[in-house]
Enzyme design. Structure first.
Site, PDB file in Angstrom:
ATOM      1  N   LYS A   1     -71.807 -58.446   0.884  1.00  0.00           N
ATOM      2  CA  LYS A   1     -70.827 -58.758   1.936  1.00  0.00           C
ATOM      3  C   LYS A   1     -71.427 -58.553   3.325  1.00  0.00           C
ATOM      4  O   LYS A   1     -71.249 -59.383   4.220  1.00  0.00           O
ATOM      5  CB  LYS A   1     -69.590 -57.874   1.769  1.00  0.00           C
TER       6      LYS A   1
ATOM      7  N   ASP B   1     -72.639 -54.828  -4.285  1.00  0.00           N
ATOM      8  CA  ASP B   1     -71.570 -55.729  -3.876  1.00  0.00           C
ATOM      9  C   ASP B   1     -71.332 -55.625  -2.364  1.00  0.00           C
ATOM     10  O   ASP B   1     -71.177 -56.635  -1.663  1.00  0.00           O
ATOM     11  CB  ASP B   1     -70.312 -55.312  -4.654  1.00  0.00           C
TER      12      ASP B   1
END
Ligand code: ADP
Ligand code: ASP
Ligand code: MG
Length: 816
Positions: free
Chosen positions: A683, A679
């Protein structure tokens, strides 16, 4: 003296006629006796036209005739004393018998000429005016019935006769003086020719009757009583946010009405203008409304335009060919021929090379016009100097009108921006040389959307409406809807934005409501919906609803909606997404989304892809746009990992800390999805791309903080078992850090186009040393922020802040 004209709806029912009588009583008590002009009862002129048409094709009109009779008789029964009713019934009956004979004649001959048609239509005004004059006479004994056909003299252009002003003025004045002390109730719309045959002044012509009378009698004011609050910025039936205009010049009123603002008939302005008589448009159904004044010397207004009007249906004919180049008189021939045949041309555009002329006409005249052109230009067509002309149908004209346009540059830019942004294709453009109007031809199916979009963009003082289609009904959407509902009032007041959620889809169902779903009951609406979820159908519906200022909000974490993004941009719909998958897959996909949004002039906002609601994406974008250059980005962008390291202290084992994080809802169902750094990688990748680097997911170096055994474990349970075995490994790491006065941090870094995510020990001098809870932090070192980096820090996870970020993105749509 004033002229008071009441339109069809004002005399359309027992209750409205009651109101009209009150207005008249008031007026005659106040001063001089008015002259009253009346229309046919609402719908009657259309009904008469339809009956004549039916008769001419051999159809049966008895039901309609009975309906007509009933409507008038009901009024008499309700509003007249019983003993006075009979003579009125008798006269009305005579009218209806005449009408029936006439229709019978049409039926026998199967022929309906313009002359006969006018005669049929005249019964509408004759019946209503006669009837109302008699009702009024009960309380206003001065009332007399006047058939305008005896006063208004015209040529023989049946259907839209031209008035012989000199003769008409004289007849009106004589009649008026012969009837001093009377209140004249005059039929609107009708007139007669030299042979005393009935003619009509064109549909909507009762307004014109009022102006003709007003001009002949030099009245002080012409009042047009109708069913809306005056002339509005747009047709209120099409644009809900239209508002009333306090005043307009004659030219502005003429242009607006010429391009479809039916509230007043265009020729009405001419006699009033010549005599400088003010026209006031008033509302029979809202007598408190102060009126729209059409007059000389209007106050200056700071609105760039006065209004937007439209003609719902036009056809265009396009003439193209070398035969037109430099040929003096070509367009003269064309348009005089059309004028001769009484085909009214609504709008003309000509290309500067003179290679083509496009003009718009009423659809009913299109075939005839085409035929006439083919005859007139037969030689040119044969010689191929002119291409065979074609009719294009199902088009509309939208016009913006206002005298201020003349002094204000950028008006057309604004118009085309609003149209372009909403994916509305413009077929032709015309600007009146007076610069009082700009008109465009667009597809009929786009008209409602175009009117609303253009209205929103010109009347910025009004609230703009955003139409939101939402995918996903999890935490984020639920919170978003609550926030939208709570802040709706504030948003409207302070930001001038109204947000309507007009469609929702989840994995099971979908629901739509053009007027906006209730944000308090959306769950029930979705539950009650009979439409099963189908993303393709959802996207297709977003398109066919054709609403202005649309946004698709992807509040899912699923790859499915991403597949539709391109098609959505193509439909000129903006996207706001908290779904990271789209921007963090292949670079080419990321690029495609950006390009598609730009190409179609819509927005693509994804602030919540990084750090939830924290202003990270926006900050980076602003830095880049203002010419700054990123040297280094360092960040902690995993709220979960922050939480874990911030709580991994004292005697707590790493295993227990992760477990607590999971129990508190800070982790994915499998905590390894967080700890593996996937994750976080997404980003960092999005930030790196936004900073201008072409990177693929595989280019990011992720140092896993988990020992291999934990990664290899099968189930989540197995993973926890393995993790428990590794407690010493993590305890040692922590001890080592603490010995050096440091803390453990999982830090992402972008430098020289390389992205890495590593577990580091940082001391108290590092900006990331003091990070609490599940906070995110990001520091931008740029050319401008070289000495001390620009730092953004705060809660970077959770439904509340993420939904707030989505909210902000939605409100920003169309802001630039
Ligand atoms: P009447 O029967 O009183 O003559 P009309 O039906 O001819 O009334 O005209 C009034 C209607 O004009 C309104 O009901 C409205 O729907 C329509 N209209 C179109 N454009 C405008 C506008 N810009 N402002 C006000 N009304 C408009
Ligand atoms: N009754 C006519 C029409 O409907 C004239 C008018 O109302 O102004 O066109
Ligand atoms: Mg009218």
């Amino acid at each position: 003296m004033k002229i008071l004209k009441f339109g069809g709806t004002s005399v359309g029912s027992v209750s409205s006629i009651g109101t009209v009588l009150n207005i008249l009583k008031q007026e005659s008590q106040n001063g001089q006796l008015p002259v009253v002009v009346l229309s046919a009862m609402s719908g009657v002129t259309n009904l008469l036209a339809a009956m004549a048409e039916t008769a001419s094709t051999g159809g049966n009109f008895t039901a309609e005739l009975a309906e007509l009779e009933r409507r008038h008789f009901d009024v008499v029964k309700a509003l007249m004393d019983v003993q006075a009713q009979n003579p009125v019934f008798t006269k009305l009956k005579i009218y209806f018998n005449e009408l029936e004979d006439l229709l019978q004649g049409i039926l026998s001959l199967r022929e309906l000429t313009a002359q006969t048609r006018d005669l049929v239509l005249s019964y509408g005004e004759r019946c209503s005016t006669f009837m109302i004059s008699k009702i009024a006479a009960q309380q206003l004994p001065e009332a007399i019935f006047v058939n305008a056909a005896e006063l208004i003299k015209t040529d023989s252009s049946f259907g839209h006769a031209k008035v012989n002003m000199e003769l008409t003025d004289m007849l009106i004045r004589n009649f008026y003086y012969e009837n001093t002390g009377k209140i004249l109730f005059v039929t609107g719309f009708i007139s007669s020719n030299e042979d005393d045959r009935i003619t009509t002044l064109g549909r909507g012509g009762s307004d014109y009757t009022a102006a003709i009378l007003g001009s002949a009698l030099n009245c002080s004011e012409i009042q047009i009583w109708t069913d809306v609050n005056g002339m509005m910025t747009a047709d209120p039936r099409m644009v809900k946010k239209a508002f009333s205009l306090p005043e307009l010049s004659y030219t502005e009123a003429m242009e607006l009405s010429f391009f479809g603002a039916k509230v007043i008939y265009p020729p009405t302005m001419i006699p009033a203008f010549l005599k400088k008589i003010p026209i006031v448009i008033l509302n029979t159904f809202d007598t408190d409304f102060g009126g729209t004044y059409i007059k000389h010397d209007c106050n200056t207004s700071n609105l760039p335009i006065k209004g937007i009007s439209s003609i719902n249906e036009v056809s265009i004919i396009n003439l193209e060919g070398s035969g037109m180049v430099g040929k003096a008189g070509f367009s003269g021939r064309l348009f005089s021929m059309l004028a001769r045949e009484q085909i009214s041309v609504i709008l003309i555009t000509q290309s500067s090379s003179e290679h083509s002329i496009t003009f718009a006409i009423p659809p009913a005249d299109a075939v005839k016009a085409l035929y006439l052109i083919e005859q007139e230009f037969e030689l040119e067509l044969q010689a191929k100097k002119l291409e065979k002309p074609q009719i294009e149908q199902n088009l509309s004209v939208l016009a913006i009108v206002g005298e201020n346009m003349k002094q204000t540059p950028g008006i057309s830019g604004k118009l085309f921006h609003a149209l372009g942004r909403n994916g509305i294709n413009v077929r032709a453009i015309a600007q009146g040389s007076s610069e009082y109007n700009i008109s465009v031809i667009i597809s009929k199916s786009d008209l409602a959307k175009a009117l609303n979009a253009v209205h929103d963009s010109f009347f910025v003082s009004l609230n703009k409406t955003l139409h939101v289609f939402c995918a996903g009904t999890g935490n984020i959407s639920t919170t978003l809807f609550r926030q939208l509902s709570e802040h709706a009032g504030f948003l409207e007041q302070h930001n001038g934005v109204q947000v309507k959620v007009v469609g929702i889809i989840n994995t099971r169902k979908m629901v739509f409501d053009e007027d906006g779903l209730s944000l308090d009951n959306w769950k029930e609406s979705l539950e009650a919906s009979h439409q099963e979820a189908d993303l393709d159908k959802f996207v297709a519906k977003m398109k066919t609803m054709n609403l202005p200022n649309c946004v698709f909000a992807d509040n899912t974490a699923s790859p499915k909606p991403i597949e539709k993004y391109e098609a959505i941009f193509k439909s000129n719909i903006s996207i706001v997404t908290c779904n990271k998958i789209g921007n963090s897959a292949s670079y080419s996909q990321y690029k495609t989304f950006k390009d598609a949004a730009r190409k179609h002039g819509v927005d693509f906002y994804y602030e919540t892809n990084v750090g939830a609601g924290l202003p990270i994406v926006r900050t980076l974008k602003d830095l880049m746009m203002s010419g700054d250059r990123v040297i280094k980005i360092e960040a902690i962008l995993s709220g979960t990992i922050s939480f874990i390291f911030n709580n991994f202290k004292g005697d707590a084992t790493f295993h227990d800390t992760v477990k607590i994080a999971q129990e508190k809802g800070y982790t994915e169902p499998d905590p390894r999805d967080d700890l593996r750094g996937t994750d976080f990688m997404r980003k960092m990748l999005i930030l790196a791309r936004d900073a201008g680097y072409v990177l693929e997911p595989g280019d990011v170096n992720i140092e896993s903080m988990l020992p291999q055994a934990c990664l290899d474990a099968g189930t989540v349970e197995d993973f926890y078992k393995e993790l428990n075995n590794e407690n010493q490994f993590f305890a040692d790491m922590k001890a080592k850090a603490e010995a050096g006065g440091k803390v453990l941090r999982y830090i992402g870094k972008l430098e020289d186009g390389q992205v890495s995510i590593t577990l580091q020990m940082v001391d108290e001098n590092h900006p990331f040393f003091t990070l609490s809870g599940s906070d995110n932090i990001i520091s931008f070192t740029t050319e401008r922020y070289k000495e001390r980096p620009l730092v953004v820090k705060g809660p970077g996870a959770g439904a509340e802040v993420t939904a707030a970020g989505v909210f902000a993105d939605i409100v920003n749509v169309g802001a630039h």
